[in-house]
Design a protein around this motif. Structure first.
Motif, mmCIF file in Angstrom:
data_model
loop_
_atom_site.group_PDB
_atom_site.id
_atom_site.type_symbol
_atom_site.label_atom_id
_atom_site.label_comp_id
_atom_site.label_asym_id
_atom_site.label_seq_id
_atom_site.Cartn_x
_atom_site.Cartn_y
_atom_site.Cartn_z
ATOM 1 N N TRP A 105 123.711 -93.913 -46.890
ATOM 2 C CA TRP A 105 122.810 -94.873 -46.264
ATOM 3 C C TRP A 105 121.497 -94.999 -47.036
ATOM 4 O O TRP A 105 120.865 -96.064 -47.015
ATOM 5 C CB TRP A 105 122.502 -94.454 -44.828
ATOM 6 C CG TRP A 105 123.657 -94.616 -43.903
ATOM 7 C CD1 TRP A 105 124.638 -93.700 -43.629
ATOM 8 C CD2 TRP A 105 123.986 -95.784 -43.148
ATOM 9 N NE1 TRP A 105 125.536 -94.219 -42.742
ATOM 10 C CE2 TRP A 105 125.163 -95.493 -42.426
ATOM 11 C CE3 TRP A 105 123.386 -97.032 -42.998
ATOM 12 C CZ2 TRP A 105 125.756 -96.420 -41.573
ATOM 13 C CZ3 TRP A 105 123.975 -97.951 -42.149
ATOM 14 C CH2 TRP A 105 125.150 -97.646 -41.451
ATOM 15 N N ILE A 106 121.077 -93.933 -47.675
ATOM 16 C CA ILE A 106 119.862 -93.952 -48.477
ATOM 17 C C ILE A 106 120.130 -93.223 -49.785
ATOM 18 O O ILE A 106 121.136 -92.509 -49.927
ATOM 19 C CB ILE A 106 118.673 -93.281 -47.745
ATOM 20 C CG1 ILE A 106 119.001 -91.817 -47.432
ATOM 21 C CG2 ILE A 106 118.307 -94.053 -46.482
ATOM 22 C CD1 ILE A 106 117.845 -91.050 -46.793
ATOM 23 N N ARG A 107 119.227 -93.387 -50.749
ATOM 24 C CA ARG A 107 119.347 -92.705 -52.033
ATOM 25 C C ARG A 107 117.980 -92.164 -52.424
ATOM 26 O O ARG A 107 116.979 -92.879 -52.338
ATOM 27 C CB ARG A 107 119.846 -93.674 -53.111
ATOM 28 C CG ARG A 107 119.917 -93.081 -54.506
ATOM 29 C CD ARG A 107 120.583 -94.069 -55.456
ATOM 30 N NE ARG A 107 119.885 -95.351 -55.499
ATOM 31 C CZ ARG A 107 118.849 -95.603 -56.312
ATOM 32 N NH1 ARG A 107 118.395 -94.653 -57.129
ATOM 33 N NH2 ARG A 107 118.282 -96.799 -56.318
ATOM 34 N N GLN A 108 117.950 -90.893 -52.797
ATOM 35 C CA GLN A 108 116.679 -90.292 -53.172
ATOM 36 C C GLN A 108 116.245 -90.782 -54.538
ATOM 37 O O GLN A 108 117.020 -90.780 -55.487
ATOM 38 C CB GLN A 108 116.768 -88.761 -53.170
ATOM 39 C CG GLN A 108 115.440 -88.092 -53.493
ATOM 40 C CD GLN A 108 115.494 -86.581 -53.326
ATOM 41 O OE1 GLN A 108 116.279 -86.080 -52.538
ATOM 42 N NE2 GLN A 108 114.652 -85.874 -54.070
ATOM 43 N N ASP A 157 111.865 -99.632 -48.050
ATOM 44 C CA ASP A 157 112.187 -99.030 -49.342
ATOM 45 C C ASP A 157 111.017 -98.229 -49.889
ATOM 46 O O ASP A 157 109.872 -98.692 -49.870
ATOM 47 C CB ASP A 157 112.567 -100.116 -50.358
ATOM 48 C CG ASP A 157 114.068 -100.307 -50.441
ATOM 49 O OD1 ASP A 157 114.808 -99.327 -50.230
ATOM 50 O OD2 ASP A 157 114.500 -101.434 -50.721
ATOM 51 N N TYR A 211 112.708 -92.543 -50.928
ATOM 52 C CA TYR A 211 114.097 -92.935 -50.698
ATOM 53 C C TYR A 211 114.255 -94.449 -50.730
ATOM 54 O O TYR A 211 113.416 -95.194 -50.225
ATOM 55 C CB TYR A 211 114.573 -92.397 -49.349
ATOM 56 C CG TYR A 211 114.584 -90.892 -49.288
ATOM 57 C CD1 TYR A 211 115.713 -90.172 -49.640
ATOM 58 C CD2 TYR A 211 113.446 -90.192 -48.897
ATOM 59 C CE1 TYR A 211 115.715 -88.778 -49.599
ATOM 60 C CE2 TYR A 211 113.432 -88.810 -48.846
ATOM 61 C CZ TYR A 211 114.571 -88.114 -49.204
ATOM 62 O OH TYR A 211 114.565 -86.743 -49.173
ATOM 63 N N ALA A 243 121.648 -89.386 -46.979
ATOM 64 C CA ALA A 243 121.901 -89.545 -48.417
ATOM 65 C C ALA A 243 123.345 -89.196 -48.750
ATOM 66 O O ALA A 243 123.991 -89.864 -49.565
ATOM 67 C CB ALA A 243 120.936 -88.674 -49.212
ATOM 68 N N ILE A 256 116.815 -97.649 -49.630
ATOM 69 C CA ILE A 256 117.710 -97.959 -48.521
ATOM 70 C C ILE A 256 118.894 -98.777 -49.017
ATOM 71 O O ILE A 256 118.730 -99.690 -49.825
ATOM 72 C CB ILE A 256 116.953 -98.737 -47.434
ATOM 73 C CG1 ILE A 256 115.787 -97.895 -46.888
ATOM 74 C CG2 ILE A 256 117.891 -99.147 -46.300
ATOM 75 C CD1 ILE A 256 114.832 -98.696 -46.017
ATOM 76 N N HIS A 257 120.095 -98.442 -48.540
ATOM 77 C CA HIS A 257 121.288 -99.234 -48.855
ATOM 78 C C HIS A 257 121.320 -100.402 -47.866
ATOM 79 O O HIS A 257 121.917 -100.335 -46.807
ATOM 80 C CB HIS A 257 122.541 -98.365 -48.695
ATOM 81 C CG HIS A 257 123.780 -98.976 -49.281
ATOM 82 N ND1 HIS A 257 124.109 -100.298 -49.133
ATOM 83 C CD2 HIS A 257 124.772 -98.431 -50.037
ATOM 84 C CE1 HIS A 257 125.241 -100.552 -49.746
ATOM 85 N NE2 HIS A 257 125.676 -99.424 -50.299
ATOM 86 N N ILE A 302 114.722 -97.632 -39.569
ATOM 87 C CA ILE A 302 114.923 -98.482 -40.748
ATOM 88 C C ILE A 302 115.287 -99.892 -40.313
ATOM 89 O O ILE A 302 114.740 -100.887 -40.791
ATOM 90 C CB ILE A 302 116.023 -97.893 -41.658
ATOM 91 C CG1 ILE A 302 115.540 -96.593 -42.315
ATOM 92 C CG2 ILE A 302 116.435 -98.901 -42.728
ATOM 93 C CD1 ILE A 302 116.608 -95.883 -43.128
#
Length: 284
Positions: free
Chosen positions: A216-219, A183, A235, A212, A237-238, A176
């Motif tokens: 660090w990430i969100r689905q 993203d 996903y 998740a 990305i934060h 990443i």
């Protein structure tokens, strides 16, 4: 003597066998007691002359030892050095018999009982131009400190095999940050890349779930690959976690349900829901 280097991706399959008692568990990796796992983040090019004084000092030691005929009598610790070594030696055996470390690491650290005296003698020879066979407390202290550094590197080396989910999650974080994942990436974007440890759907799914969970990430919502096709997870990305200043030591969270984040991918920390989570190659 073997001197060289190896890529983490090549080493990991062998470590997987060694830590699981498979056919690759032949005890060979435990004999690489001076191995290190350098931190390759924040690399920068340095173009300057080497430290001439330090180079000359090192060459002087090599030349002196090359001409040396050996100890007249066997080398041994003086009383203070022996007491320091005995204290360290007892602590090592207490750690090994606590039954709370994996067998592969137990075997590796068990060899330190011969490594530390060997390092102490080498340090003594480098520091003492008279080649006195009596090894002092300073050499033993330096050897023990060196062993502590080597231990931290061993934990990182074995960590990829002892906790593959964390190792795989760390790989995804690296990709990443390098821009190879952006993203909206999905499971198949990772599978197609063929990165070490991420060659099965289950491995990818587990690593993404860990990321998740740590924030660090969100689905995103599941979307079909084609009209009427099977849905695929995507996903987000934060990004703030990759741009904030790294925090090596997270502070203790305060009580409450707020969600905050600290750290960087090098030592992956996330403070979430009142708890501090840590994800690192050496975590076991």
């Amino acid at each position: 003597m073997i001197l060289g280097n190896i890529q983490p991706g090549v080493l990991r399959p062998y470590l997987n066998q060694a830590t699981k008692g498979a056919t690759g568990d032949d005890g060979m990796i435990q004999r690489f007691q001076l191995m290190v796992w350098p931190d390759l983040t924040n690399w920068q090019h340095v173009d300057q002359w080497p430290d001439k004084e330090a180079k000359n000092q090192a060459f002087a030691v090599f030349e002196r030892l090359a001409a040396w005929q050996g100890f007249i009598e066997p080398a041994r610790f003086d009383e203070a050095a022996q007491q320091l070594f005995d204290a360290w030696f007892c602590g090592l055996h207490q750690e090994l018999r606590a039954n709370d470390i994996p067998p592969a690491l137990e075997s590796h650290f068990g060899k330190y009982k011969s490594l530390i005296p060997s390092l102490a003698v080498l340090v003594h020879l480098a520091d003492d131009e008279t080649h006195n066979p009596i090894v002092g407390v300073d050499a033993v202290a330096k050897a023990i400190a060196w062993g502590g550094c080597l231990k931290s590197h061993a934990l990182r080396v074995y960590g990829a095999a002892l906790n593959p989910v964390n190792a795989n999650a760390k790989t995804i974080l690296d990709k990443i940050e390098s821009g190879k994942l952006s993203d909206g990436f999905g499971n198949r974007d990772i599978l197609r890349s063929g990165w070490t440890g991420l060659d099965t759907f289950e491995n990818v799914k587990s690593a993404l779930a860990r990321l998740a969970d740590y924030g660090w990430i969100r689905q995103l919502d599941l979307t079909p690959l084609v009209v009427g096709g099977r849905p695929s997870a995507r996903y987000a990305i934060h990004h703030d976690l990759f741009t904030n200043t790294p925090v090596k030591q997270p502070t203790k969270p305060t009580k409450g349900g707020s969600v905050g984040f600290v750290g960087s991918h090098n030592g992956v920390h996330a403070e979430k829901n009142g708890y501090v989570a840590e994800l690192d190659e050496g975590e076991i």
